[in-house]
Scaffold this motif. Structure first.
Motif, PDB file in Angstrom:
ATOM      1  N   ASN A  33       0.824  -1.220   0.000  1.00  0.00           N
ATOM      2  CA  ASN A  33       0.000   0.000   0.000  1.00  0.00           C
ATOM      3  C   ASN A  33       0.852   1.260   0.000  1.00  0.00           C
ATOM      4  OD1 ASN A  33      -2.540  -1.195  -0.200  1.00  0.00           O
ATOM      5  ND2 ASN A  33      -2.597  -1.595   2.002  1.00  0.00           N
ATOM      6  N   LEU A  34       1.952   1.224   0.730  1.00  0.00           N
ATOM      7  CA  LEU A  34       2.872   2.358   0.719  1.00  0.00           C
ATOM      8  C   LEU A  34       3.378   2.601  -0.704  1.00  0.00           C
ATOM      9  CD1 LEU A  34       4.569   4.402   2.435  1.00  0.00           C
ATOM     10  CD2 LEU A  34       6.326   2.639   2.507  1.00  0.00           C
ATOM     11  N   MET A  35       3.787   1.530  -1.381  1.00  0.00           N
ATOM     12  CA  MET A  35       4.276   1.686  -2.757  1.00  0.00           C
ATOM     13  C   MET A  35       3.144   2.146  -3.678  1.00  0.00           C
ATOM     14  SD  MET A  35       7.005  -1.452  -3.388  1.00  0.00           S
ATOM     15  CE  MET A  35       5.812  -2.766  -3.263  1.00  0.00           C
ATOM     16  N   LYS A  36       1.974   1.512  -3.533  1.00  0.00           N
ATOM     17  CA  LYS A  36       0.849   1.793  -4.435  1.00  0.00           C
ATOM     18  C   LYS A  36       0.407   3.252  -4.349  1.00  0.00           C
ATOM     19  CE  LYS A  36      -3.697   0.118  -5.752  1.00  0.00           C
ATOM     20  NZ  LYS A  36      -4.617  -1.004  -5.660  1.00  0.00           N
ATOM     21  N   TYR A  37       0.300   3.772  -3.150  1.00  0.00           N
ATOM     22  CA  TYR A  37      -0.241   5.117  -2.983  1.00  0.00           C
ATOM     23  C   TYR A  37       0.830   6.198  -2.893  1.00  0.00           C
ATOM     24  CZ  TYR A  37      -4.487   2.519  -2.360  1.00  0.00           C
ATOM     25  OH  TYR A  37      -5.537   1.651  -2.574  1.00  0.00           O
ATOM     26  N   ASP A  38       2.087   5.800  -2.973  1.00  0.00           N
ATOM     27  CA  ASP A  38       3.159   6.776  -2.862  1.00  0.00           C
ATOM     28  C   ASP A  38       4.128   6.657  -4.044  1.00  0.00           C
ATOM     29  OD1 ASP A  38       4.639   8.824  -1.562  1.00  0.00           O
ATOM     30  OD2 ASP A  38       5.972   7.327  -0.711  1.00  0.00           O
ATOM     31  N   SER A  39       5.015   5.701  -3.982  1.00  0.00           N
ATOM     32  CA  SER A  39       6.081   5.573  -4.988  1.00  0.00           C
ATOM     33  C   SER A  39       5.560   5.292  -6.388  1.00  0.00           C
ATOM     34  CB  SER A  39       7.036   4.443  -4.615  1.00  0.00           C
ATOM     35  OG  SER A  39       7.243   4.378  -3.261  1.00  0.00           O
ATOM     36  N   TYR A  40       4.564   4.407  -6.494  1.00  0.00           N
ATOM     37  CA  TYR A  40       4.061   3.975  -7.808  1.00  0.00           C
ATOM     38  C   TYR A  40       3.524   5.153  -8.616  1.00  0.00           C
ATOM     39  CZ  TYR A  40       0.953   1.588 -11.159  1.00  0.00           C
ATOM     40  OH  TYR A  40       0.292   1.168 -12.285  1.00  0.00           O
ATOM     41  N   SER A  41       2.755   6.031  -7.993  1.00  0.00           N
ATOM     42  CA  SER A  41       2.202   7.168  -8.735  1.00  0.00           C
ATOM     43  C   SER A  41       3.328   8.106  -9.196  1.00  0.00           C
ATOM     44  CB  SER A  41       1.154   7.918  -7.913  1.00  0.00           C
ATOM     45  OG  SER A  41       1.682   8.284  -6.668  1.00  0.00           O
ATOM     46  N   ARG A  42       4.361   8.266  -8.376  1.00  0.00           N
ATOM     47  CA  ARG A  42       5.515   9.082  -8.802  1.00  0.00           C
ATOM     48  C   ARG A  42       6.285   8.379  -9.916  1.00  0.00           C
ATOM     49  NH1 ARG A  42       6.096   9.733  -3.427  1.00  0.00           N
ATOM     50  NH2 ARG A  42       8.044   8.571  -3.318  1.00  0.00           N
ATOM     51  N   PHE A  43       6.377   7.069  -9.837  1.00  0.00           N
ATOM     52  CA  PHE A  43       7.060   6.301 -10.878  1.00  0.00           C
ATOM     53  C   PHE A  43       6.402   6.538 -12.241  1.00  0.00           C
ATOM     54  CE2 PHE A  43       7.134   2.274 -13.354  1.00  0.00           C
ATOM     55  CZ  PHE A  43       8.482   2.251 -13.683  1.00  0.00           C
ATOM     56  N   LEU A  44       5.072   6.532 -12.273  1.00  0.00           N
ATOM     57  CA  LEU A  44       4.354   6.706 -13.540  1.00  0.00           C
ATOM     58  C   LEU A  44       4.583   8.086 -14.155  1.00  0.00           C
ATOM     59  CD1 LEU A  44       0.957   4.930 -12.776  1.00  0.00           C
ATOM     60  CD2 LEU A  44       2.944   4.019 -14.011  1.00  0.00           C
ATOM     61  N   LYS A  45       5.022   9.034 -13.357  1.00  0.00           N
ATOM     62  CA  LYS A  45       5.305  10.393 -13.850  1.00  0.00           C
ATOM     63  C   LYS A  45       6.801  10.616 -14.065  1.00  0.00           C
ATOM     64  CE  LYS A  45       1.429  12.071 -11.154  1.00  0.00           C
ATOM     65  NZ  LYS A  45       1.127  12.418  -9.772  1.00  0.00           N
ATOM     66  N   ASP A  89      10.875  10.089 -15.277  1.00  0.00           N
ATOM     67  CA  ASP A  89      11.613   9.895 -16.524  1.00  0.00           C
ATOM     68  C   ASP A  89      11.865   8.416 -16.798  1.00  0.00           C
ATOM     69  OD1 ASP A  89      11.713  12.550 -17.167  1.00  0.00           O
ATOM     70  OD2 ASP A  89      13.760  12.866 -16.436  1.00  0.00           O
ATOM     71  N   PHE A  90      12.072   7.625 -15.745  1.00  0.00           N
ATOM     72  CA  PHE A  90      12.301   6.184 -15.916  1.00  0.00           C
ATOM     73  C   PHE A  90      11.158   5.573 -16.728  1.00  0.00           C
ATOM     74  CE2 PHE A  90      14.880   6.865 -12.137  1.00  0.00           C
ATOM     75  CZ  PHE A  90      15.976   6.071 -12.388  1.00  0.00           C
ATOM     76  N   PHE A  91       9.945   5.893 -16.321  1.00  0.00           N
ATOM     77  CA  PHE A  91       8.758   5.333 -16.967  1.00  0.00           C
ATOM     78  C   PHE A  91       8.523   5.997 -18.322  1.00  0.00           C
ATOM     79  CE2 PHE A  91       4.165   5.460 -17.800  1.00  0.00           C
ATOM     80  CZ  PHE A  91       3.888   4.108 -17.825  1.00  0.00           C
ATOM     81  N   LEU A  92       8.556   7.321 -18.364  1.00  0.00           N
ATOM     82  CA  LEU A  92       8.216   8.053 -19.589  1.00  0.00           C
ATOM     83  C   LEU A  92       9.203   7.759 -20.725  1.00  0.00           C
ATOM     84  CD1 LEU A  92       7.064  11.394 -17.944  1.00  0.00           C
ATOM     85  CD2 LEU A  92       5.627   9.555 -18.877  1.00  0.00           C
ATOM     86  N   LYS A  93      10.495   7.626 -20.396  1.00  0.00           N
ATOM     87  CA  LYS A  93      11.484   7.284 -21.428  1.00  0.00           C
ATOM     88  C   LYS A  93      11.207   5.896 -21.995  1.00  0.00           C
ATOM     89  CE  LYS A  93      15.354  10.127 -19.906  1.00  0.00           C
ATOM     90  NZ  LYS A  93      16.602  10.147 -19.154  1.00  0.00           N
ATOM     91  N   HIS A  94      10.904   4.959 -21.120  1.00  0.00           N
ATOM     92  CA  HIS A  94      10.602   3.594 -21.565  1.00  0.00           C
ATOM     93  C   HIS A  94       9.360   3.591 -22.452  1.00  0.00           C
ATOM     94  CE1 HIS A  94      11.175  -0.711 -21.412  1.00  0.00           C
ATOM     95  NE2 HIS A  94       9.893  -0.867 -21.140  1.00  0.00           N
ATOM     96  N   LYS A  95       8.370   4.377 -22.071  1.00  0.00           N
ATOM     97  CA  LYS A  95       7.135   4.473 -22.845  1.00  0.00           C
ATOM     98  C   LYS A  95       7.408   5.058 -24.229  1.00  0.00           C
ATOM     99  CE  LYS A  95       2.425   6.102 -22.550  1.00  0.00           C
ATOM    100  NZ  LYS A  95       1.400   6.765 -21.777  1.00  0.00           N
ATOM    101  N   ARG A  96       8.228   6.123 -24.284  1.00  0.00           N
ATOM    102  CA  ARG A  96       8.579   6.726 -25.585  1.00  0.00           C
ATOM    103  C   ARG A  96       9.314   5.723 -26.464  1.00  0.00           C
ATOM    104  NH1 ARG A  96       9.373  11.398 -22.613  1.00  0.00           N
ATOM    105  NH2 ARG A  96      11.592  11.033 -22.333  1.00  0.00           N
ATOM    106  N   THR A  97      10.246   4.980 -25.877  1.00  0.00           N
ATOM    107  CA  THR A  97      10.992   3.967 -26.635  1.00  0.00           C
ATOM    108  C   THR A  97      10.036   2.933 -27.224  1.00  0.00           C
ATOM    109  OG1 THR A  97      12.896   4.269 -25.192  1.00  0.00           O
ATOM    110  CG2 THR A  97      12.846   2.254 -26.497  1.00  0.00           C
TER     111      THR A  97
END
Length: 173
Positions: free
Chosen positions: A122-134, A136-144
């Motif tokens: 729950n800590l990851m889901k409501y905290d880290s995960y939402s930041r992850f989706l925003k 560069d790690f995620f967005l760069k992978h998505k662009r690729t």
């Protein structure tokens, strides 16, 4: 613990990974089921100094699948010493860890860490995960992924055009 869940991303082709970001963005559960997703999430959490959360969650998942009692004892001790003990090298911040004393490690059972694992999830889901989706790690992978998808469509296009040209030459003569 680090050796347990790195996942070998080279084993899967880039086409197989296509649109994995869409799956990852759908839910944290999807992300944690994909070795490449876990790898990217860990890279992100490492930068945020909270990689221990996903490592603990993965260790608990692995622990629940353990059948052998001796192995279960060893893994329970490793999880306790790595993540829960006051001297833990990668201590996770959960309520109730103080109630877990070393005696419980002598008679481990598959769900002994479940409440703590749920807290971390729950800590990851409501905290880290939402930041992850925003991130560069995620967005760069998505662009690729999107670029690879576009290249794949362009690769398929010339074949279709040349087949159409051949067909028109055949029928126009």
């Amino acid at each position: 613990m680090e050796h347990m869940h790195d996942g070998d991303s080279s084993a899967s082709s880039s086409h197989q990974n296509l649109k994995s970001t869409t799956t990852w963005a759908a839910s944290l559960e999807n992300l944690l089921e994909d070795p490449e997703g876990v790898k990217r999430f860990r890279e992100f959490l490492k930068k945020e100094f909270s990689e221990e959360n996903v490592l603990f969650w993965l260790a608990c998942e692995d622990f629940k699948k353990t059948q052998d009692k001796k192995q279960m004892q060893d893994k329970a001790k490793e999880i306790y010493m790595t993540f829960l003990s006051s001297k833990a090298s990668s201590q996770v911040n959960v309520e109730g860890q103080s109630r877990l004393n070393e005696k419980i490690l002598e008679e481990p059972h598959p769900l002994m860490f479940q409440k703590l694992q749920d807290q971390i999830f729950n800590l990851m889901k409501y905290d880290s995960y939402s930041r992850f989706l925003k991130s560069d790690f995620f967005l760069k992978h998505k662009r690729t992924e999107e670029e690879e998808e576009e290249e794949k469509r362009e690769e398929d296009l010339p074949d279709a055009q040349s087949a159409a040209k051949r067909a028109s030459r055949i029928y126009n003569t």
